[in-house]
Design an enzyme around this catalytic site. Structure first.
Site, mmCIF file in Angstrom:
data_model
loop_
_atom_site.group_PDB
_atom_site.id
_atom_site.type_symbol
_atom_site.label_atom_id
_atom_site.label_comp_id
_atom_site.label_asym_id
_atom_site.label_seq_id
_atom_site.Cartn_x
_atom_site.Cartn_y
_atom_site.Cartn_z
ATOM 1 N N PHE A 26 -8.740 15.555 29.429
ATOM 2 C CA PHE A 26 -8.739 16.243 28.140
ATOM 3 C C PHE A 26 -7.820 15.505 27.156
ATOM 4 O O PHE A 26 -6.664 15.236 27.465
ATOM 5 C CB PHE A 26 -8.260 17.693 28.327
ATOM 6 C CG PHE A 26 -8.148 18.441 27.023
ATOM 7 C CD1 PHE A 26 -9.277 18.671 26.238
ATOM 8 C CD2 PHE A 26 -6.909 18.893 26.569
ATOM 9 C CE1 PHE A 26 -9.174 19.341 25.035
ATOM 10 C CE2 PHE A 26 -6.805 19.562 25.357
ATOM 11 C CZ PHE A 26 -7.933 19.791 24.586
ATOM 12 N N MET B 73 -12.044 2.235 -9.377
ATOM 13 C CA MET B 73 -12.163 0.808 -9.077
ATOM 14 C C MET B 73 -13.574 0.472 -8.609
ATOM 15 O O MET B 73 -14.105 -0.603 -8.917
ATOM 16 C CB MET B 73 -11.111 0.403 -8.027
ATOM 17 C CG MET B 73 -10.988 -1.081 -7.826
ATOM 18 S SD MET B 73 -10.708 -1.973 -9.362
ATOM 19 C CE MET B 73 -8.941 -2.191 -9.339
ATOM 20 N N GLU C 148 -1.806 13.426 11.124
ATOM 21 C CA GLU C 148 -0.999 12.335 11.691
ATOM 22 C C GLU C 148 -1.050 11.069 10.848
ATOM 23 O O GLU C 148 -0.103 10.264 10.876
ATOM 24 C CB GLU C 148 -1.429 12.044 13.133
ATOM 25 C CG GLU C 148 -1.068 13.151 14.134
ATOM 26 C CD GLU C 148 -2.091 14.281 14.195
ATOM 27 O OE1 GLU C 148 -3.021 14.293 13.345
ATOM 28 O OE2 GLU C 148 -1.967 15.147 15.079
ATOM 29 N N LYS D 204 2.565 12.206 29.915
ATOM 30 C CA LYS D 204 3.246 13.500 29.834
ATOM 31 C C LYS D 204 4.189 13.708 31.022
ATOM 32 O O LYS D 204 5.299 14.244 30.866
ATOM 33 C CB LYS D 204 2.195 14.624 29.778
ATOM 34 C CG LYS D 204 2.804 15.983 29.478
ATOM 35 C CD LYS D 204 1.741 17.039 29.243
ATOM 36 C CE LYS D 204 2.383 18.388 28.937
ATOM 37 N NZ LYS D 204 1.371 19.442 28.751
HETATM 38 C C1 FAD Z 1 -7.253 -3.000 -5.144
HETATM 39 C C2 FAD Z 1 -6.286 -4.102 -4.791
HETATM 40 C C3 FAD Z 1 -6.105 -5.160 -5.665
HETATM 41 C C4 FAD Z 1 -5.158 -6.147 -5.405
HETATM 42 N N1 FAD Z 1 -4.946 -7.124 -6.335
HETATM 43 C C5 FAD Z 1 -3.897 -7.968 -6.170
HETATM 44 C C6 FAD Z 1 -3.529 -8.895 -7.200
HETATM 45 O O1 FAD Z 1 -4.137 -8.952 -8.264
HETATM 46 N N2 FAD Z 1 -2.454 -9.699 -6.982
HETATM 47 C C7 FAD Z 1 -1.734 -9.639 -5.819
HETATM 48 O O2 FAD Z 1 -0.736 -10.350 -5.686
HETATM 49 N N3 FAD Z 1 -2.091 -8.809 -4.822
HETATM 50 C C8 FAD Z 1 -3.136 -7.965 -4.978
HETATM 51 N N4 FAD Z 1 -3.435 -7.071 -3.979
HETATM 52 C C9 FAD Z 1 -2.618 -7.087 -2.750
HETATM 53 C C10 FAD Z 1 -3.097 -8.141 -1.768
HETATM 54 O O3 FAD Z 1 -4.239 -7.671 -1.103
HETATM 55 C C11 FAD Z 1 -1.975 -8.461 -0.739
HETATM 56 O O4 FAD Z 1 -1.572 -7.280 -0.097
HETATM 57 C C12 FAD Z 1 -0.749 -9.079 -1.377
HETATM 58 O O5 FAD Z 1 -1.092 -10.120 -2.248
HETATM 59 C C13 FAD Z 1 0.163 -9.606 -0.275
HETATM 60 O O6 FAD Z 1 1.388 -9.948 -0.828
HETATM 61 P P1 FAD Z 1 2.426 -10.818 0.011
HETATM 62 O O7 FAD Z 1 1.739 -12.014 0.581
HETATM 63 O O8 FAD Z 1 3.598 -10.995 -0.861
HETATM 64 O O9 FAD Z 1 2.920 -9.787 1.150
HETATM 65 P P2 FAD Z 1 2.569 -9.637 2.685
HETATM 66 O O10 FAD Z 1 1.138 -9.539 2.917
HETATM 67 O O11 FAD Z 1 3.427 -8.498 3.156
HETATM 68 O O12 FAD Z 1 3.097 -10.982 3.340
HETATM 69 C C14 FAD Z 1 4.455 -11.223 3.437
HETATM 70 C C15 FAD Z 1 4.679 -12.637 3.939
HETATM 71 O O13 FAD Z 1 6.092 -12.841 4.039
HETATM 72 C C16 FAD Z 1 6.415 -13.372 5.323
HETATM 73 N N5 FAD Z 1 7.750 -12.924 5.691
HETATM 74 C C17 FAD Z 1 8.118 -11.724 6.209
HETATM 75 N N6 FAD Z 1 9.441 -11.703 6.445
HETATM 76 C C18 FAD Z 1 9.931 -12.898 6.055
HETATM 77 C C19 FAD Z 1 11.228 -13.484 6.068
HETATM 78 N N7 FAD Z 1 12.296 -12.820 6.513
HETATM 79 N N8 FAD Z 1 11.360 -14.748 5.606
HETATM 80 C C20 FAD Z 1 10.275 -15.442 5.163
HETATM 81 N N9 FAD Z 1 9.022 -14.943 5.152
HETATM 82 C C21 FAD Z 1 8.856 -13.685 5.576
HETATM 83 C C22 FAD Z 1 5.326 -12.826 6.234
HETATM 84 O O14 FAD Z 1 5.203 -13.624 7.398
HETATM 85 C C23 FAD Z 1 4.099 -12.875 5.331
HETATM 86 O O15 FAD Z 1 3.479 -14.124 5.366
HETATM 87 C C24 FAD Z 1 -4.401 -6.097 -4.204
HETATM 88 C C25 FAD Z 1 -4.610 -5.057 -3.303
HETATM 89 C C26 FAD Z 1 -5.529 -4.053 -3.589
HETATM 90 C C27 FAD Z 1 -5.687 -2.917 -2.619
HETATM 91 C C1 TPP Z 2 -9.625 4.844 2.685
HETATM 92 C C2 TPP Z 2 -10.353 4.039 1.680
HETATM 93 N N1 TPP Z 2 -11.663 4.219 1.456
HETATM 94 C C3 TPP Z 2 -12.317 3.491 0.520
HETATM 95 C C4 TPP Z 2 -11.662 2.557 -0.211
HETATM 96 C C5 TPP Z 2 -12.398 1.709 -1.255
HETATM 97 N N2 TPP Z 2 -11.849 1.967 -2.588
HETATM 98 C C6 TPP Z 2 -10.944 1.138 -3.178
HETATM 99 S S1 TPP Z 2 -10.448 1.683 -4.675
HETATM 100 C C7 TPP Z 2 -11.458 3.008 -4.600
HETATM 101 C C8 TPP Z 2 -11.522 4.009 -5.716
HETATM 102 C C9 TPP Z 2 -10.299 4.834 -5.811
HETATM 103 O O1 TPP Z 2 -10.550 5.944 -6.636
HETATM 104 P P1 TPP Z 2 -9.384 6.828 -7.189
HETATM 105 O O2 TPP Z 2 -8.501 7.243 -6.058
HETATM 106 O O3 TPP Z 2 -9.917 7.907 -8.026
HETATM 107 O O4 TPP Z 2 -8.526 5.782 -8.034
HETATM 108 P P2 TPP Z 2 -8.954 5.025 -9.383
HETATM 109 O O5 TPP Z 2 -9.519 3.696 -8.993
HETATM 110 O O6 TPP Z 2 -9.953 5.877 -10.091
HETATM 111 O O7 TPP Z 2 -7.654 4.898 -10.106
HETATM 112 C C10 TPP Z 2 -12.184 3.021 -3.395
HETATM 113 C C11 TPP Z 2 -13.187 4.047 -3.014
HETATM 114 C C12 TPP Z 2 -10.293 2.369 0.081
HETATM 115 N N3 TPP Z 2 -9.568 1.434 -0.533
HETATM 116 N N4 TPP Z 2 -9.655 3.145 1.003
#
Ligand code: FAD
Ligand code: TPP
Ligand code: MG
Length: 572
Positions: A111, A473, A49, A161
């Site tokens: 259940f 990472m 799911e 249900k």
């Molecule tokens: C491993 C990892 C590394 C990351 N590194 C980076 C990085 O280096 N740089 C980076 O940028 N991000 C990075 N991120 C992502 C980060 O965590 C955020 O998800 C991201 O920065 C959020 O982007 P955002 O604010 O544009 O989008 P969202 O979080 O989706 O926010 C959108 C915003 O827009 C607003 N909005 C929605 N609809 C409208 C509308 N119609 N008009 C006006 N406003 C609206 C919402 O209210 C909200 O505030 C990383 C994520 C991971 C998992």
């Molecule tokens: C469900 C979940 N568990 C743990 C993490 C923490 N986490 C972030 S990046 C990462 C490593 C990802 O490894 P892989 O999928 O091999 O990608 P790579 O970084 O090697 O490209 C982990 C464990 C996560 N983001 N999501």
């Protein structure tokens, strides 16, 4: 006429224009599945799911409208939770429909009973428990309306249900919805608009921070008009990628922890930040006390709760971004920020030199090369869904998107396992588009059962596994901040070619850069879903990197020796 509750649910869904849904049956939603056979809805049977929620999410993010996921009660419903939280963090409009035990058993630990509305309360925009079939029409309409309006998000409808099985006299009711207290479309005050105009006109070093709100609002055209009239450079968040063409001369690139060095420097030196549909995530700002201290901030956002949450706004324009920009643009005089733009060009400094793309082929396969080549070979036109980790950051850096809705990833929750099911959902939303899922060897193993879904559906999704033998990472953080003590980050995987073949799909492998072009070409030309196992350099890292909590301009850069003579560790 008489209708069962289940028929009412599907009739409402058909009237929302939904043609494809993703789900999994079980005891508490059997009446729904029985009735489904008589409706023009294609049901995609996922293998877990969580995959249904991600597929619905991918479907929505690819531009398919509201995505729908269906699950049974108890474990079916709880398996949705990660997918719902993923959609909530990134404001993705999905409606999840769960079966619940019969209403007279609710509260008796029946259940497969769980309180899924209780569990999902903090991770849904809204949720409902329906115990009377007469409420279904209103609830279904409200659910779709709430999911898609204002700041979008997930809505869950839990249906007992007996309500699904009940037979009632019914006719579709499309009278106006009444949702007191729900005001999804605020408008900025004209006085603040005036102040914003003055601030924009007097800025010398402005930068636009464009986020996912640009895409959600459909403000791509208005943003471009604003940019070209005011000659303001644009930096994008991870989730904003695609909202402004990568190839546009005023596009700086991605900001934040793994953003380009010059982008972060430009933000730190700016005198005005125009934050458009972005929420100043901590991955974007780094240390807040040192964040863009010289800049005034204008925050454009539809959600008032985002204003002053992380970064204090000098002016807040609360409303739909496209509407706000459309009102603002005619009042702006053209500006010329040539000096500032030239200065940003200068602070690119030695970035090009540090780019691993400039490294001569040393026989090793590097993930940035794989992704950059994939971008080139697909003419930058594929819809790319990345997983989480290094593969995600390299995809953001090296697959350049000129079109909106062509890059999908889990940003806020950072959900490993997202890419494959979300790519399947995206393919249903955009069947004519070439779709690539890019995942790590760790992430793919979290949801690789969905290969079976792709096989059963006969769809073509291309999968690139960036196989580095590590939870890369995590390994990178351990390398930088834990003295290379690789605790539980080395990970083995199955023979991915055999995994693909076991599903009746095609599996290919690449170990050298010189083989990328031909193998990607073969994958594109092959019918059905194809998986490519890219055996990349195990210990490469994503650069630049702002260590968590550091100032945005304090970045760890790729060592120059990496590109001049190749990474030391590559040959050790
Ligand atoms: C491993 C990892 C590394 C990351 N590194 C980076 C990085 O280096 N740089 C980076 O940028 N991000 C990075 N991120 C992502 C980060 O965590 C955020 O998800 C991201 O920065 C959020 O982007 P955002 O604010 O544009 O989008 P969202 O979080 O989706 O926010 C959108 C915003 O827009 C607003 N909005 C929605 N609809 C409208 C509308 N119609 N008009 C006006 N406003 C609206 C919402 O209210 C909200 O505030 C990383 C994520 C991971 C998992
Ligand atoms: C469900 C979940 N568990 C743990 C993490 C923490 N986490 C972030 S990046 C990462 C490593 C990802 O490894 P892989 O999928 O091999 O990608 P790579 O970084 O090697 O490209 C982990 C464990 C996560 N983001 N999501
Ligand atoms: Mg890995």
């Amino acid at each position: 006429m008489k209708f069962t509750g289940a028929q009412i649910v599907w009739e409402c869904i058909v009237r929302e224009g939904i043609k494809t849904i993703f789900g999994y049956p079980g005891g508490a939603n059997l009446p729904l599945y029985d009735a489904l056979l008589d409706f023009p809805i294609h049901h995609v049977l996922v293998r877990h799911e969580q995959g249904a929620a991600h597929a619905a999410d991918g479907y929505a993010r690819a531009g398919g409208g509201v995505g729908v996921a269906v699950a049974t009660s108890g474990p079916g419903a709880t398996n949705l939770v990660t997918g719902i939280a993923t959609a909530m963090m990134d404001s993705s409009p999905i409606v999840c429909i769960t079966g619940q035990v019969a209403s007279k058993f609710i509260g008796y630990d029946a259940f497969q009973e769980v309180d899924i509305t209780g569990i999902t309360l903090p991770i849904t925009k809204h949720n409902y428990l329906v115990t009377d079939a007469h409420d279904l029409n209103r609830v279904m309409r409200e659910a779709f309306y709430i999911a898609r309006s204002g700041r979008p998000g997930p809505v869950l409808v839990d249906i007992a249900k007996d309500v699904q099985a009940a037979s009632i006299e019914w006719e579709y009711d499309d009278s106006p919805l009444r949702l007191p207290g729900y005001r999804p479309n605020p408008h900025p005050l004209s006085k603040t608009m005036q102040q914003a105009i003055e601030m924009i006109q007097s800025a010398k070093r402005p930068v636009i921070l464009a986020g996912r709100g640009v895409l959600l609002s459909g403000a791509m055209g208005a943003l471009r008009e604003f940019v070209e009239k005011t000659r303001t450079p644009v930096a994008m968040t991870l989730l904003g990628i695609g909202c402004f063409p990568a190839g546009h001369p005023l596009n700086l690139g991605m900001m934040g922890m793994h953003g380009d060095a010059w982008v972060n420097h430009a933000i730190q030196e700016a005198d005005l930040l125009l934050a458009m549909g972005m929420r100043f995530d901590d991955r974007v700002t780094g240390n807040l006390t040192t964040y863009a201290t010289d800049a005034l901030k204008i925050h454009f956002d539809i959600d008032p709760s985002e204003i002053n949450k992380n970064v204090k706004a000098d002016i807040a324009l609360v409303g739909d971004l496209r509407e706000t920009l459309t009102q603002l643009i005619p009042h702006l005089q053209p500006c010329d920020h040539n000096e500032w733009i030239e200065h940003i060009d200068e602070i690119r400094g030695d970035s090009a030199l540090r780019d691993i793309q400039n490294m001569p082929d040393n026989g090793h396969l590097y993930a940035p090369h794989v992704i950059n080549d994939l971008w080139r070979i697909t003419n930058g036109e594929a819809l790319v869904v990345s997983d989480v980790g290094q593969n995600q950051m390299w995809t953001a850096q090296y697959y350049k998107h000129d079109q909106p809705f062509t890059y999908i990833t889990s940003g806020g929750l950072g959900t490993m396992g997202f890419a494959l099911p979300a790519a399947i959902g995206a393919k249903f939303a955009r069947p004519e588009t070439e779709v690539w899922a890019i995942a790590g060897d760790g992430g793919i193993q979290m949801t690789q059962a969905e290969l079976s879904t792709a096989a059963q559906e006969g769809i073509k999704v291309n999968i690139a596994i960036i196989n580095n033998g590590y939870l890369g990472m995590v390994r990178q953080w351990q390398e930088f901040f834990y003295e290379r003590r690789y605790s539980s980050s080395p990970i083995t995987g199955p023979d991915f070619i055999k995994i693909a073949e076991a599903h009746g799909l095609t599996g290919l492998r690449v170990t050298r850069r010189s083989d990328i072009e031909e193998t990607v070409g073969r994958a594109r030309a092959t019918e059905g879903t194809v998986l490519i196992d890219f055996r990349v350099e195990p210990e490469d890292s994503v650069y630049p990197m702002v260590p968590a909590g550091a100032a945005l301009h304090h970045m760890i850069r790729r060592p120059l020796q990496d590109v001049l003579v190749g990474p030391a560790k590559a040959d050790s």
